[in-house]
Design an enzyme around this catalytic site. Structure first.
Site, PDB file in Angstrom:
ATOM      1  N   ARG A 132       0.841  -1.204   0.000  1.00 33.10           N
ATOM      2  CA  ARG A 132       0.000   0.000   0.000  1.00 33.10           C
ATOM      3  C   ARG A 132       0.875   1.254   0.000  1.00 33.10           C
ATOM      4  O   ARG A 132       0.523   2.272  -0.581  1.00 33.10           O
ATOM      5  CB  ARG A 132      -0.935  -0.003   1.220  1.00 33.10           C
TER       6      ARG A 132
ATOM      7  N   ASN B  96      -1.020   8.827  -4.855  1.00 31.46           N
ATOM      8  CA  ASN B  96      -2.321   9.071  -4.216  1.00 31.46           C
ATOM      9  C   ASN B  96      -2.321  10.300  -3.311  1.00 31.46           C
ATOM     10  O   ASN B  96      -3.368  10.922  -3.110  1.00 31.46           O
ATOM     11  CB  ASN B  96      -2.779   7.820  -3.462  1.00 31.46           C
TER      12      ASN B  96
ATOM     13  N   VAL C  35     -10.741   6.474   2.252  1.00 27.68           N
ATOM     14  CA  VAL C  35     -10.470   5.035   2.049  1.00 27.68           C
ATOM     15  C   VAL C  35      -9.266   4.807   1.129  1.00 27.68           C
ATOM     16  O   VAL C  35      -8.785   3.699   0.987  1.00 27.68           O
ATOM     17  CB  VAL C  35     -11.700   4.269   1.499  1.00 27.68           C
TER      18      VAL C  35
ATOM     19  N   ARG D 235     -12.735  -9.306   7.632  1.00 25.66           N
ATOM     20  CA  ARG D 235     -11.945 -10.355   6.970  1.00 25.66           C
ATOM     21  C   ARG D 235     -11.556 -11.429   7.985  1.00 25.66           C
ATOM     22  O   ARG D 235     -11.672 -12.636   7.710  1.00 25.66           O
ATOM     23  CB  ARG D 235     -10.677  -9.748   6.358  1.00 25.66           C
TER      24      ARG D 235
ATOM     25  N   HIS E 166      -3.439  -0.094   8.720  1.00 22.79           N
ATOM     26  CA  HIS E 166      -3.979  -0.878   7.612  1.00 22.79           C
ATOM     27  C   HIS E 166      -2.779  -1.303   6.782  1.00 22.79           C
ATOM     28  O   HIS E 166      -2.488  -0.748   5.740  1.00 22.79           O
ATOM     29  CB  HIS E 166      -4.927  -0.007   6.794  1.00 22.79           C
TER      30      HIS E 166
END
Ligand code: APR
Length: 312
Positions: free
Chosen positions: A88, A95, A118, A151, A175
């Site tokens: 990520r 981003n 998000v 999950r 995350h």
């Protein structure tokens, strides 16, 4: 008129917009993107489902931020997803530019909005949106913990054969690699994880959850997960719109809770009309608390990289 905006009409954004529309809590869900025609086409398609699905909320597809004016909640999904083999963090520079520009335009038209971020890398993009928007920290949060917990719950149910409704799971922290599964808060048919699984099995569940997003990226080859992620984001929006006070694991600004120095981190938070109403301090084991502190340190170290990004 009650309005929610979703920025980014890609996989994550469009599924989130549809799930929020189906809740029938607001008059409009505005979906915006830089791609011309995509949000408009998707909105038209979604709106034509209303007579069948029995809801009134209208989805408005647009490329003009003026249409987002007066939104109560804005979900930011704009940006690139991972490709197989990427972490990520590999998305940070590309981003960060997107999230900065989107946040500036959103806040110009909806200065009172609550932001739910998000876009990955999640903890960093949430921090960036808070900095750029200048909003009070309780009004800016990120989605990760509901998804990661969900999950883990799925994997627990699958491995134990216990009904998914009888499974409770919780993850906190970042995350990413320093995600903190919290076995002491997990339940399988009313029993603890240790009563149902061996230590090896628990380690396997935790590892699979940590790599849950990457497993899907690897299978899809293009794009990343969006069904469970959009359900999680929509659940946060629902709690805010209905002022429910639901306690959910989210990326929220901590001000000393859990002994963490100020910063964004995955923690349980009570969500309501003001965004994060309160960070809830659960009794964690020593190991879990140490892992949470490790996650906070890792996020803080990486957040420093945000200030090296060239936004020009
Ligand atoms: N403004 C608005 N929309 C933008 C912008 C921008 N500046 N830049 C990119 N977008 C849009 C793209 O045009 C695209 O439609 O964001 C959308 C992203 O959609 P997808 O590529 O389908 O990616 P998605 O799966 O939706 O993931 C979005 O969520 O989970 C995270 O890692 C994931 O960061 C990624 C984000």
């Amino acid at each position: 008129m009650r309005k929610v905006t979703v920025v980014g009409a890609g996989k994550y954004g469009s599924t989130t917009a549809e799930k929020i529309a189906r809740m029938d809590l607001v008059d409009q869900v505005v979906m915006t993107d830089i791609l011309e025609g995509t949000p408009q086409g998707l909105a038209l398609d979604m709106n034509q489902a209303r007579p069948v699905e029995k809801y009134r909320t209208l989805v408005v597809g647009t490329n003009d931020y003026a249409d987002t004016a007066g939104s109560e909640v804005v979900v930011i999904t704009a940006g690139s997803p991972r490709k197989p083999g990427m972490s990520r963090m590999d998305l940070l520079t590309v981003n960060a530019k997107v999230v900065k520009s989107v946040t500036e335009q959103i806040i110009q038209h909806s200065p009172e909005a609550i932001l739910v971020v998000v876009t990955n890398p999640l903890d960093h993009m949430t921090t960036l949106a808070a900095e750029v928007s200048g909003l009070p920290k309780n009004k800016v949060m990120g989605q990760a913990g509901i998804l990661d917990s969900s999950r883990l719950a799925h994997f627990i149910s699958e491995m134990s054969g216990v009904d998914i409704f009888e499974v409770e799971a919780l993850t906190l922290g970042s995350h990413g690699p320093t995600m903190v599964p919290v076995p002491s808060q997990c339940k399988v048919g009313g029993k603890s994880l240790e009563e149902v699984f061996s230590a090896e099995q628990i380690d396997g569940l935790i590892e699979r959850t940590r790599g849950g997003g990457a497993e899907i990226v690897g299978l899809l080859k293009t794009g990343s997960a969006y069904y469970a992620p959009s359900s999680a984001a929509a659940a946060m929006v629902e709690a805010i719109l209905t002022d429910s006070g639901a306690v959910l694991p989210v990326c929220a600004y901590t001000s000393g809770e859990y002994g963490v120095v100020h910063g964004y981190l995955g923690v349980p938070a009570k969500l309501g009309a003001n965004g994060v109403e309160e960070i809830v301090e659960l009794p964690l084991t020593e190991t879990e608390m140490a892992a949470l502190h490790e996650a906070a340190d890792a996020v803080a170290a990486n957040v420093a990289e945000l200030h090296n990004v060239d936004y020009s």
